[in-house]
Design an enzyme around this catalytic site. Sequence first.
Site, PDB file in Angstrom:
ATOM      1  N   TYR A  41       1.637 -15.771  -3.137  1.00  0.00           N
ATOM      2  CA  TYR A  41       1.616 -14.328  -3.884  1.00  0.00           C
ATOM      3  C   TYR A  41       2.994 -14.197  -4.365  1.00  0.00           C
ATOM      4  O   TYR A  41       3.816 -14.254  -3.553  1.00  0.00           O
ATOM      5  CB  TYR A  41       1.152 -13.403  -2.991  1.00  0.00           C
ATOM      6  CG  TYR A  41       0.319 -12.163  -3.370  1.00  0.00           C
ATOM      7  CD1 TYR A  41      -0.785 -12.429  -4.057  1.00  0.00           C
ATOM      8  CD2 TYR A  41       0.645 -11.014  -2.986  1.00  0.00           C
ATOM      9  CE1 TYR A  41      -1.809 -11.004  -4.512  1.00  0.00           C
ATOM     10  CE2 TYR A  41       0.017  -9.764  -3.680  1.00  0.00           C
ATOM     11  CZ  TYR A  41      -1.145  -9.901  -4.290  1.00  0.00           C
ATOM     12  OH  TYR A  41      -1.960  -8.967  -4.569  1.00  0.00           O
ATOM     13  N   ARG A  99       3.817  -8.757   4.838  1.00  0.00           N
ATOM     14  CA  ARG A  99       4.688  -7.650   4.116  1.00  0.00           C
ATOM     15  C   ARG A  99       5.078  -8.169   2.896  1.00  0.00           C
ATOM     16  O   ARG A  99       4.872  -7.258   1.832  1.00  0.00           O
ATOM     17  CB  ARG A  99       6.019  -7.256   4.888  1.00  0.00           C
ATOM     18  CG  ARG A  99       6.742  -6.094   4.292  1.00  0.00           C
ATOM     19  CD  ARG A  99       8.300  -5.800   5.014  1.00  0.00           C
ATOM     20  NE  ARG A  99       9.092  -6.742   4.177  1.00  0.00           N
ATOM     21  CZ  ARG A  99      10.298  -7.044   4.460  1.00  0.00           C
ATOM     22  NH1 ARG A  99      10.852  -6.235   5.390  1.00  0.00           N
ATOM     23  NH2 ARG A  99      11.065  -7.869   3.861  1.00  0.00           N
ATOM     24  N   ASP A 101       8.161  -9.875   0.090  1.00  0.00           N
ATOM     25  CA  ASP A 101       9.623  -9.775  -0.293  1.00  0.00           C
ATOM     26  C   ASP A 101       9.867  -8.571  -0.906  1.00  0.00           C
ATOM     27  O   ASP A 101       8.857  -8.110  -1.795  1.00  0.00           O
ATOM     28  CB  ASP A 101      10.077 -11.022  -0.917  1.00  0.00           C
ATOM     29  CG  ASP A 101       9.899 -12.392  -0.161  1.00  0.00           C
ATOM     30  OD1 ASP A 101      10.147 -12.249   1.121  1.00  0.00           O
ATOM     31  OD2 ASP A 101       9.673 -13.330  -0.793  1.00  0.00           O
ATOM     32  N   ALA A 117       2.958   0.351   4.724  1.00  0.00           N
ATOM     33  CA  ALA A 117       4.398   0.626   5.156  1.00  0.00           C
ATOM     34  C   ALA A 117       4.519  -0.803   5.662  1.00  0.00           C
ATOM     35  O   ALA A 117       5.981  -1.192   5.481  1.00  0.00           O
ATOM     36  CB  ALA A 117       4.624   1.669   6.056  1.00  0.00           C
ATOM     37  N   TYR A 139       8.579 -16.358  12.294  1.00  0.00           N
ATOM     38  CA  TYR A 139       9.852 -16.758  12.075  1.00  0.00           C
ATOM     39  C   TYR A 139      10.683 -17.371  13.168  1.00  0.00           C
ATOM     40  O   TYR A 139      11.317 -16.575  14.173  1.00  0.00           O
ATOM     41  CB  TYR A 139      10.731 -15.617  11.555  1.00  0.00           C
ATOM     42  CG  TYR A 139       9.911 -15.134  10.462  1.00  0.00           C
ATOM     43  CD1 TYR A 139      10.225 -15.567   9.104  1.00  0.00           C
ATOM     44  CD2 TYR A 139       8.985 -14.134  10.558  1.00  0.00           C
ATOM     45  CE1 TYR A 139       9.527 -15.014   7.913  1.00  0.00           C
ATOM     46  CE2 TYR A 139       8.134 -13.787   9.362  1.00  0.00           C
ATOM     47  CZ  TYR A 139       8.521 -14.212   7.966  1.00  0.00           C
ATOM     48  OH  TYR A 139       7.738 -13.845   7.187  1.00  0.00           O
ATOM     49  N   HIS A 259       1.407 -27.197   9.144  1.00  0.00           N
ATOM     50  CA  HIS A 259       1.259 -26.633   7.660  1.00  0.00           C
ATOM     51  C   HIS A 259       2.290 -27.111   6.925  1.00  0.00           C
ATOM     52  O   HIS A 259       3.523 -26.700   7.232  1.00  0.00           O
ATOM     53  CB  HIS A 259       1.235 -25.081   7.764  1.00  0.00           C
ATOM     54  CG  HIS A 259       0.810 -24.110   6.783  1.00  0.00           C
ATOM     55  ND1 HIS A 259      -0.320 -24.147   6.242  1.00  0.00           N
ATOM     56  CD2 HIS A 259       1.697 -23.636   5.818  1.00  0.00           C
ATOM     57  CE1 HIS A 259      -0.452 -23.391   5.068  1.00  0.00           C
ATOM     58  NE2 HIS A 259       0.879 -23.061   4.818  1.00  0.00           N
TER      59      HIS A 259
END
Length: 288
Positions: A41, A99, A101, A117, A139, A259
């Site tokens: 996306y 979330r 970038d 948010a 991460y 992945h």
Amino acid sequence: MTSPAVSFEVFPPKSVDAAFRLWDTAQSLAPLAPRFFSVTYGAGGSTRDLTHDAAHVLHRTSGLPVSAHLTCVGATAAETIETAEKFHAAGVTDIVALRGDPADGAERFTPHPEGFANSVELIEALALMDKFTIRVGAYPQSHPDAVSQHANIQYLKRKFDAGADEAITQFFFEAEDFLRFRDQCAAAGIDKPIVPGILPITNWTSARAFAARCGAKIPEWMEEAYRAAQRDDRTALLSTALCTELCSTLMDEGVDALHFYTLNRADLTRDICRALGVTPQTALSNVA
């Protein structure tokens, strides 16, 4: 050694040539029977419609599960949920909830005044719909915005508590980075699957820039190895060897799913999968 389950990430095309490259990538990798393709996306929701179209066509033509990315950036909560409903209507029942970038080159993420948010709010809303398998980002070297690795892991735990089913990590270049992270997550009480994200390096210059944007650390030995390989015109051989070794080490440590970030280029990913024992299972048909 049992071959791993695999999945592949692609990005939506923005031109006719890019569209052909995406479908060629799908046609090359679909016979490896991946668990799913994920479709990214764009920043600020810039490829929202393209992501929907690519996810729909990939699912329809391959018959394989497709996990569409969905972010909080640049949309109200209602618009984001509407996008999720469109994915579901197109037969896409897996979502990678992120979330996102910062939009428009901003240094920090700023939520839409009427939007979610953060990723936890998005995950909670998707879980309430009870229509999707929800994947999230993780991460190993800590999220750039996290104040510490402990905070990074606690936030991942919040995402699972909100309803996530599985996490896919940012790519990394040394197995120990993932294995240490996996142990830390287990110690924090996380018991859901965490799948390592793997970046086969088709172009070293681009990969270095990609890593810098994502906060993925490049070890000095790797910099030196590619400098030498570029002098000898052997970067493709080095990339295949290093990525295969990384995946093999992870498998030796009990990792059973990988992945791959394909960047819409299939050859290197396919070669690495075959080296790991992932062989063609089915044919992809009806690709336009």
